[in-house]
Design a protein around this motif. Structure first.
Motif, PDB file in Angstrom:
ATOM      1  N   UNK A   4       0.849  -1.187   0.000  1.00  0.00           N
ATOM      2  CA  UNK A   4       0.000   0.000   0.000  1.00  0.00           C
ATOM      3  C   UNK A   4       0.886   1.238   0.000  1.00  0.00           C
ATOM      4  N   UNK A   5       0.356   2.316  -0.501  1.00  0.00           N
ATOM      5  CA  UNK A   5       1.128   3.555  -0.528  1.00  0.00           C
ATOM      6  C   UNK A   5       0.855   4.372   0.727  1.00  0.00           C
ATOM      7  N   UNK A  56       7.999   2.725  -5.363  1.00  0.00           N
ATOM      8  CA  UNK A  56       9.379   2.561  -4.938  1.00  0.00           C
ATOM      9  C   UNK A  56       9.502   2.909  -3.461  1.00  0.00           C
ATOM     10  N   UNK A  57      10.172   2.098  -2.677  1.00  0.00           N
ATOM     11  CA  UNK A  57      10.322   2.357  -1.255  1.00  0.00           C
ATOM     12  C   UNK A  57      11.242   3.544  -0.997  1.00  0.00           C
ATOM     13  N   UNK A 105      16.631  -1.563  -0.093  1.00  0.00           N
ATOM     14  CA  UNK A 105      17.192  -2.903  -0.240  1.00  0.00           C
ATOM     15  C   UNK A 105      16.446  -3.895   0.640  1.00  0.00           C
ATOM     16  N   UNK A 106      16.247  -3.491   1.891  1.00  0.00           N
ATOM     17  CA  UNK A 106      15.564  -4.351   2.857  1.00  0.00           C
ATOM     18  C   UNK A 106      14.163  -4.688   2.369  1.00  0.00           C
ATOM     19  N   UNK A 107      13.444  -3.654   1.977  1.00  0.00           N
ATOM     20  CA  UNK A 107      12.066  -3.862   1.538  1.00  0.00           C
ATOM     21  C   UNK A 107      11.997  -4.799   0.361  1.00  0.00           C
ATOM     22  N   UNK A 108      12.802  -4.555  -0.611  1.00  0.00           N
ATOM     23  CA  UNK A 108      12.769  -5.376  -1.816  1.00  0.00           C
ATOM     24  C   UNK A 108      13.069  -6.826  -1.464  1.00  0.00           C
ATOM     25  N   UNK A 135      13.859  -2.964  -9.071  1.00  0.00           N
ATOM     26  CA  UNK A 135      13.838  -2.215  -7.817  1.00  0.00           C
ATOM     27  C   UNK A 135      12.540  -1.507  -7.543  1.00  0.00           C
ATOM     28  N   UNK A 136      11.498  -1.893  -8.237  1.00  0.00           N
ATOM     29  CA  UNK A 136      10.206  -1.256  -7.955  1.00  0.00           C
ATOM     30  C   UNK A 136       9.083  -2.272  -8.073  1.00  0.00           C
ATOM     31  N   UNK A 137       8.016  -2.031  -7.344  1.00  0.00           N
ATOM     32  CA  UNK A 137       6.889  -2.953  -7.292  1.00  0.00           C
ATOM     33  C   UNK A 137       5.802  -2.498  -8.258  1.00  0.00           C
ATOM     34  N   UNK A 138       5.249  -3.401  -9.027  1.00  0.00           N
ATOM     35  CA  UNK A 138       4.160  -3.062  -9.940  1.00  0.00           C
ATOM     36  C   UNK A 138       2.885  -2.734  -9.186  1.00  0.00           C
TER      37      UNK A 138
END
Length: 99
Positions: A25-26, A64-65, A71-74, A87-90
């Motif tokens: 979620x954003x 993108x976090x 790094x951790x999030x991904x 490096x980004x979530x769709x």
DNA sequence: AGATTGACTTGAG
DNA sequence: ACTCAAGCCAATC
């Protein structure tokens, strides 16, 4: 009374905790769902209490976090089955709406 | 009380 | 698609 109270704090925590694995979620969505006026407050809360929450499911509107934790999030998201591309979530597929 | 900072967002170039 | 700027609101110096 737009100041972040304990209630807001808990509300945000609950929302973040309610995000199912494999979804994200954003900040803006969380802010809206929690009744906060802007996303920065959510960010502030997360910074204060990032201990016992799946904060890795919370990302910016860019999909993108935040840079410090990217790094951790991904890594965590990938472990939960979220395929992060470059490096980004769709967001279009993974964005969780709080119904 | 005023200035600075920040896990954000949106829009323009 | 990327970068830059401005808007935003609350916390901290």
């Amino acid at each position: 009374m737009p100041s972040v109270t304990d209630a807001d704090f808990e509300r945000v925590r609950a929302l973040v905790a309610s995000i199912p694995a494999g979804r994200v979620a954003t900040y803006g969505d969380i802010a809206k769902a929690a009744g906060l006026t802007n996303a920065r407050q959510v960010g502030w809360i997360m910074r204060e209490d990032s201990a016992d929450l799946p904060w890795h499911r919370v990302i910016g509107a860019s999909g993108r976090p935040a840079a410090h934790i990217a790094a951790e999030q991904l890594a965590r998201l990938r472990a939960e089955g979220v395929l992060s591309v470059d490096g980004r979530v769709p967001l279009r597929e993974r964005r969780h709406t709080f119904l």
